[in-house]
Design an enzyme around this catalytic site. Sequence first.
Site, PDB file in Angstrom:
ATOM      1  N   GLN A 222       0.794  -1.206   0.083  1.00 59.02           N
ATOM      2  CA  GLN A 222       0.056  -0.015  -0.080  1.00 59.02           C
ATOM      3  C   GLN A 222       0.821   1.516  -0.139  1.00 59.02           C
ATOM      4  OE1 GLN A 222      -3.237   0.462  -0.558  1.00 59.02           O
ATOM      5  NE2 GLN A 222      -3.852  -1.738  -0.263  1.00 59.02           N
TER       6      GLN A 222
ATOM      7  N   CYS B  35     -10.664  -6.503  -0.786  1.00 56.18           N
ATOM      8  CA  CYS B  35      -9.952  -7.886  -1.036  1.00 56.18           C
ATOM      9  C   CYS B  35     -10.978  -8.851  -0.524  1.00 56.18           C
ATOM     10  CB  CYS B  35      -8.808  -8.150  -0.709  1.00 56.18           C
ATOM     11  SG  CYS B  35      -7.880  -6.515  -0.700  1.00 56.18           S
TER      12      CYS B  35
ATOM     13  N   HIS C 285      -0.981  -3.198  -9.037  1.00 58.69           N
ATOM     14  CA  HIS C 285      -2.444  -2.641  -9.390  1.00 58.69           C
ATOM     15  C   HIS C 285      -2.737  -1.519  -8.440  1.00 58.69           C
ATOM     16  CE1 HIS C 285      -4.930  -4.730  -6.468  1.00 58.69           C
ATOM     17  NE2 HIS C 285      -4.129  -5.796  -6.709  1.00 58.69           N
TER      18      HIS C 285
HETATM   19  C1  LIG Z   1      -1.444  -4.727   2.227  1.00 56.90           C
HETATM   20  C2  LIG Z   1      -1.715  -5.601   1.069  1.00 56.90           C
HETATM   21  N1  LIG Z   1      -0.914  -6.930   0.654  1.00 56.90           N
HETATM   22  C3  LIG Z   1      -1.105  -7.640   0.034  1.00 56.90           C
HETATM   23  C4  LIG Z   1      -2.282  -7.434  -1.012  1.00 56.90           C
HETATM   24  C5  LIG Z   1      -2.472  -8.546  -2.225  1.00 56.90           C
HETATM   25  O1  LIG Z   1      -2.140  -7.905  -3.316  1.00 56.90           O
HETATM   26  P1  LIG Z   1      -2.383  -8.706  -4.898  1.00 56.90           P
HETATM   27  O2  LIG Z   1      -3.698  -8.303  -4.861  1.00 56.90           O
HETATM   28  O3  LIG Z   1      -1.428  -8.102  -5.797  1.00 56.90           O
HETATM   29  O4  LIG Z   1      -2.212 -10.243  -4.375  1.00 56.90           O
HETATM   30  C6  LIG Z   1      -3.141  -6.301  -1.036  1.00 56.90           C
HETATM   31  C7  LIG Z   1      -4.269  -6.244  -1.699  1.00 56.90           C
HETATM   32  O5  LIG Z   1      -5.266  -5.988  -1.607  1.00 56.90           O
HETATM   33  C8  LIG Z   1      -2.667  -5.315   0.205  1.00 56.90           C
HETATM   34  O6  LIG Z   1      -3.353  -4.386   0.207  1.00 56.90           O
END
Ligand SMILES: Cc1ncc(COP(=O)(O)O)c(C=O)c1O
Length: 379
Positions: free
Chosen positions: A176, A322, A198
Amino acid sequence: MRIYLDHNATTPVRTEVVEAMTATLREGWGNPSSTHGEGAAARAAVERARGQVAALLGVAERAVWFTSGATEANNTALHGALAGSRGRHVVTSTVEHPSVDEPLRALEARGVTVTRVGVDGAGRVDPDAVAAALRDDTALVSVILANNETGVLQDAAKLAEIAHARGVPLHLDATQAIGKLPVDALALGADLLSGTAHKLNGPKGTGFLVDRSRPGLPAFVQGGPQERRRRGGTENTAGIVGLGLACALAQRELEARARHVSALRDRLWSGLQAYVPRVRRNGSAEHVLPNTLNVEFEGAAGDVLLDALDLEGVAVSAGAACHSGSIEPSAVLLAMGRTPEQARGSLRFSLGPGNSAAEIDRVLALLPALVARVREAVR
Ligand SMILES: Cc1ncc(COP(=O)(O)O)c(C=O)c1O
């Protein structure tokens, strides 16, 4: 026009990035492992991108491995650090992203011990508590640099100092923070650092792990010579090109982006305090990403408020996007001492460089009535 205030979930892909990726898909489709001209062109594109990622993070190019995103990078870091160490203990925090928490639970099921250090009401880890948690068999300290829900930053340099004094490497999930703040892996003392394209106007499905550890982690995804045998599988060349360009753009624009979004974030918070009764900011106002504001609307259901805003054309998040769709109160806010009701009444606003003051004012014009209506409905 919709107003997108959910940049910690994902970001719009920059036009330049789309164009570079499209050109790669059209013309740069060779296999980077092939030795002919097509392969060499694809290899050159991958290596240029590696240089762009390395430059943003202040590390050597050879330290950067491409992955399918931060989830894979985090899994690689955790499983790899344990596989490469005699230690069977990990120190982490109670506010980690599931992509750290779940692999750690899997490791626990295999006999690894995990100490989860708590946070204070502002969402910060006490470095002394990390020091106290370290053991002779600690293999890794793994901490989220900037929390995805609250934006709260941890004192990584201090944590690195403490871990290194005991010979323990530090892994930072910097997903982040990258693209929002300067992230210098060396200055932060990170031996391992995860990120993803992303969250910084690049494509989904491409990320990286920085591995500065010695002798370096073993492969997590096995099955080929790619990434110097550290990560098998034909490279996602277009994604990697998009990631590299996103990093180069971030490096150039970092300061201006941070200034822009923090001014808008402050405008939003001042406006909320002025126009909406009984609001409370979640998390440190000092040690926080410039773009993130997490607010409790006392007595309101956050998910209902989120839907009401969505109907008005405004995208925000309740808890972490997420894993949204669940009405479980945010574990991060609970770890900060909020009650389940307070956590359920909280929304995350995460801003991006494309947002404008007019958009913030529109949200401020909408929210007082929406919050009142949602509060009325739960009574
Ligand atoms: C702090 C953090 N770590 C890891 C991730 C995972 O990233 P990715 O979507 O590229 O697997 C996210 C995404 O939501 C995140 O906010």
